[in-house]
Design an enzyme around this catalytic site. Sequence first.
Site, short mmCIF file in Angstrom:
data_model
loop_
_atom_site.label_atom_id
_atom_site.label_comp_id
_atom_site.label_asym_id
_atom_site.label_seq_id
_atom_site.Cartn_x
_atom_site.Cartn_y
_atom_site.Cartn_z
CE1 TYR A 20 -8.04 -2.83 4.96
CE2 TYR A 20 -6.10 -4.14 5.42
CZ TYR A 20 -6.78 -3.23 4.64
OH TYR A 20 -6.18 -2.74 3.50
CG ASP A 240 -2.14 -3.81 -8.40
OD1 ASP A 240 -1.26 -4.58 -7.99
OD2 ASP A 240 -2.91 -3.19 -7.64
CE LYS A 269 -1.31 -8.38 -1.35
NZ LYS A 269 -1.28 -8.24 0.11
#
Length: 428
Positions: A20, A240, A269
Amino acid sequence: MSTIKGNLSARDLEVIWHPYTQMQTAPAPIGIVRGEGACLYDEDNNAYIDATSSWWVNIHGHAHPHIAQQLAAQALQLQHCIFAGYTHPPAVNLAERLLQVLPANQRRVFYSDNGSTAVEVAIKMALQYWHNKGQQRNKIIAFKNAYHGDTFGAMSVSGRSVFTRVFDNFLFEVHFLDVPTSGNASAIVASIAAQQPDQIAAFIFEPLLQGSGGMVMYDRDGFEQLLQYCRQQQILLIADEVMTGFGRTGRNFAMEYMQTAPDMICLSKGLTGGSMALGITTCTSDIYEAFLSNDKLKTLFHGHSFTANPLACTVALASLDLFTDPACALNRQRIHENHRQFLEELQQVSVVKNARLLGTILAFELVTDNADGYTNQLADHLHRFFRAKRIMLRPLGNTLYILPPYCITDDQLAAVYESIRELVSQRR
């Protein structure tokens, strides 16, 4: 033997391509050499408050002794084992313990490597479930502006955006829905009804909070109405919880706010406390049993070399120890209360709009002359401003959010709030 010269930042710029990041214009990365609690330390021992949990993964703090000790012990016992035809204690123990804290209808655990692959597994499970049952359901529905990952299946069910733009022509078709508000649930249901519900395999969603889409928090009652309609139409529900899981929204999992349980849940995560890569997709017995057959072609042909890696499963177990300790829930409530007080202050600031709070996540937009969103040019200024303050806040365009590790102290939170006060005072 060659001599390596220069600091980490200089050496990095010679050999690494960052995610990114527009490498031509981005400032040199800061070299981080150690972590402790809610802070990371650079080569000169300067402390940076990690106010976004290092991309939302770190929930207990950096270099946590319990996680490190369990990892070290496991590394001397078993580091990896093929997971087709073999198993091991960390994988079995983790699956057993996770199913105890997830919604009661979740009965099976499928291991992968990260959040994106956990989503890929869920999509493949959903589509093949209907194929194995001999039914032609091959459509998927999702929310506009969703983000589910950067692999191709995950991109397909994500909103078309800067993340997918170059690849849009290669992605499979998805029917995208508005997120629920206080008055649009009936219209959303009608839009699904127009898509021939008996051909829809699954609905995938980030429950109550869209992360990369701009920390979008949406209406709970409308969402419940949507879930119930999908259940009536036998549309599989994929939650999700890669970002929302493990306490981020206040509850252990965001779906605990809802009456309708999902058919599949994606986790990553916070699963390992931010210490190692691991992904999990859980599912109901009904989905699992649709793959049981003497016909080998009904097998779920999916796997990864590091599936159920014993080290990753071990640190996930250690993280679960810390997460289920009552002290963790108290810390999350403490952060929420601090955020709530700061939220009231932000709501009075003219250059701030849509300040909002869910659990340990506080978010708002800064008013600009440009459109809100990830490509808003204010992001570069914000990033530089907070780097100079040694506060790790990575904006989503002109959206700022605080999503800290649960161990962050009140003083550290106060420092984060003060840096934001200084920022908004300069923009008035």
